[in-house]
Design a protein around this motif. Structure first.
Motif, PDB file in Angstrom:
ATOM      1  N   ALA A 156       1.215   8.061   0.232  1.00  0.00           N
ATOM      2  CA  ALA A 156       1.731   9.248   0.923  1.00  0.00           C
ATOM      3  C   ALA A 156       0.746  10.413   0.872  1.00  0.00           C
ATOM      4  N   TRP A 212       5.667  -2.039   4.115  1.00  0.00           N
ATOM      5  CA  TRP A 212       4.520  -2.783   4.636  1.00  0.00           C
ATOM      6  C   TRP A 212       3.216  -2.059   4.300  1.00  0.00           C
ATOM      7  N   ILE A 213       3.262  -0.716   4.338  1.00  0.00           N
ATOM      8  CA  ILE A 213       2.057   0.066   4.009  1.00  0.00           C
ATOM      9  C   ILE A 213       1.748  -0.051   2.515  1.00  0.00           C
ATOM     10  N   ALA A 255      11.246  -0.949   7.307  1.00  0.00           N
ATOM     11  CA  ALA A 255      10.438  -1.297   6.130  1.00  0.00           C
ATOM     12  C   ALA A 255       8.969  -0.911   6.313  1.00  0.00           C
ATOM     13  N   LEU A 256       8.712   0.053   7.206  1.00  0.00           N
ATOM     14  CA  LEU A 256       7.318   0.412   7.480  1.00  0.00           C
ATOM     15  C   LEU A 256       6.579   0.861   6.231  1.00  0.00           C
ATOM     16  N   LYS A 257       7.243   1.693   5.423  1.00  0.00           N
ATOM     17  CA  LYS A 257       6.574   2.179   4.213  1.00  0.00           C
ATOM     18  C   LYS A 257       6.317   1.029   3.231  1.00  0.00           C
TER      19      LYS A 257
END
Lengths: 130, 89
Positions: free
Chosen positions: B60, B40-41, B36-38
Motif C-alpha cells: 500500500a 492478488w497484489i 480479491a484484487l488486493k
C-alpha cells in the motif's frame, strides 16, 4: 487536492482497498485530462480497465464511476461529442457492446448485495437498556 | 485489522476464511462487495517475504505514494506551476 486529508487519512486507517480506490481514481482523472490534451485510444482503454479494476477492488467504486460519467457528460460534453464523431463505426459498436456488458456484469454483482444485504448486528446491542 | 482480511486469499486460500466466492480454486470475492484484487497484489509479496505486519502493509505504501504523485502532477498540469510546492502550502 493531492494531500487533502480526505484522500490521505483513510489510507492510514485502511491499508487495502481505500489505497487502491484512490490510485484508480487518480489514474482515471489523469488519463481523462491527458486525453483532452492529447487524444489516444489507449488512454480510453486504460480508463475502462481502471473502471473494471476499481469496481472489482470494492463495489462502492461504482459511485465514483457514476460521478465521473455524469461529471464529464455535463462539463465536457464537447469532448465526448468529438470522441464519438471521430471514432470509426467499428470502435463505436465495440464501445457500446463493452459498455452494455460492463453494465450487465455490474448489475449482476451489485443487485444481490443491494437486495439481500443485512447489516451485521451491532455488538453493543446487548448493552442497550430493555 | 482490516488488512488481515486478505491474508488467507493471498496465500492461495487453503480454507474458506474470508472467501465469499471462488473462480475454480482462485479466490474471487473476499466479501459480497469486496474483490480479491488486493490479495492478488499481496500474493507475490507474501511468497517472497512471508506474512508479517510489514509485508501486509508494504504494497500500500508505494501505491499511495504513486497516487499522490499522479494527483500532484495532474493539479500542476491543470492549474499551472504556481500552486503550492510543499504539503504545507
Amino acid at each position: 487536492m493531492a494531500l487533502d486529508p480526505a484522500n490521505v487519512f483513510p489510507s492510514r486507517l485502511d491499508w487495502g482497498p481505500t489505497v487502491l480506490t484512490h490510485f484508480f481514481q487518480a489514474a482515471i482523472l489523469a488519463l481523462w485530462f491527458s486525453y483532452r490534451n492529447k487524444p489516444g485510444t489507449w488512454k480510453m482503454v486504460l480508463i475502462f480497465i481502471c473502471f473494471g479494476l476499481g469496481f472489482f477492488d470494492k463495489f462502492n467504486f461504482v459511485w465514483l464511476i457514476l460521478a465521473f460519467v455524469i461529471g464529464i457528460s455535463l462539463c465536457y460534453a464537447d469532448s465526448l461529442k468529438n470522441i464519438w464523431a471521430s471514432s470509426p463505426r467499428l470502435a463505436r459498436h465495440i464501445a457500446v457492446i463493452l459498455a452494455l456488458t460492463a453494465l450487465s456484469a455490474t448489475l449482476y454483482f451489485i443487485l444481490p448485495v443491494l437486495l439481500h444485504f443485512h447489516p451485521a448486528r451491532r455488538h453493543t446491542m446487548s448493552l442497550q437498556m430493555k | 485489522m482490516d488488512e488481515l482480511d486478505f491474508v488467507n486469499a493471498a496465500q492461495g486460500a487453503p480454507d474458506n476464511t474470508m472467501i465469499h466466492m471462488r473462480l475454480g480454486s482462485v479466490p474471487l470475492l473476499i466479501m459480497p462487495y469486496l474483490g480479491a484484487l488486493k490479495a492478488w497484489i499481496s500474493a507475490p509479496v507474501f511468497s517472497l517475504f512471508g506474512v508479517s505486519a510489514l509485508t501486509i502493509r508494504l504494497p500500500a505504501i508505494p501505491l499511495a505514494a504513486v497516487t499522490l504523485l499522479i494527483f500532484s502532477q495532474l493539479m500542476r498540469a491543470e492549474l499551472g506551476g504556481s500552486g503550492p510546492s510543499s504539503p504545507c502550502g
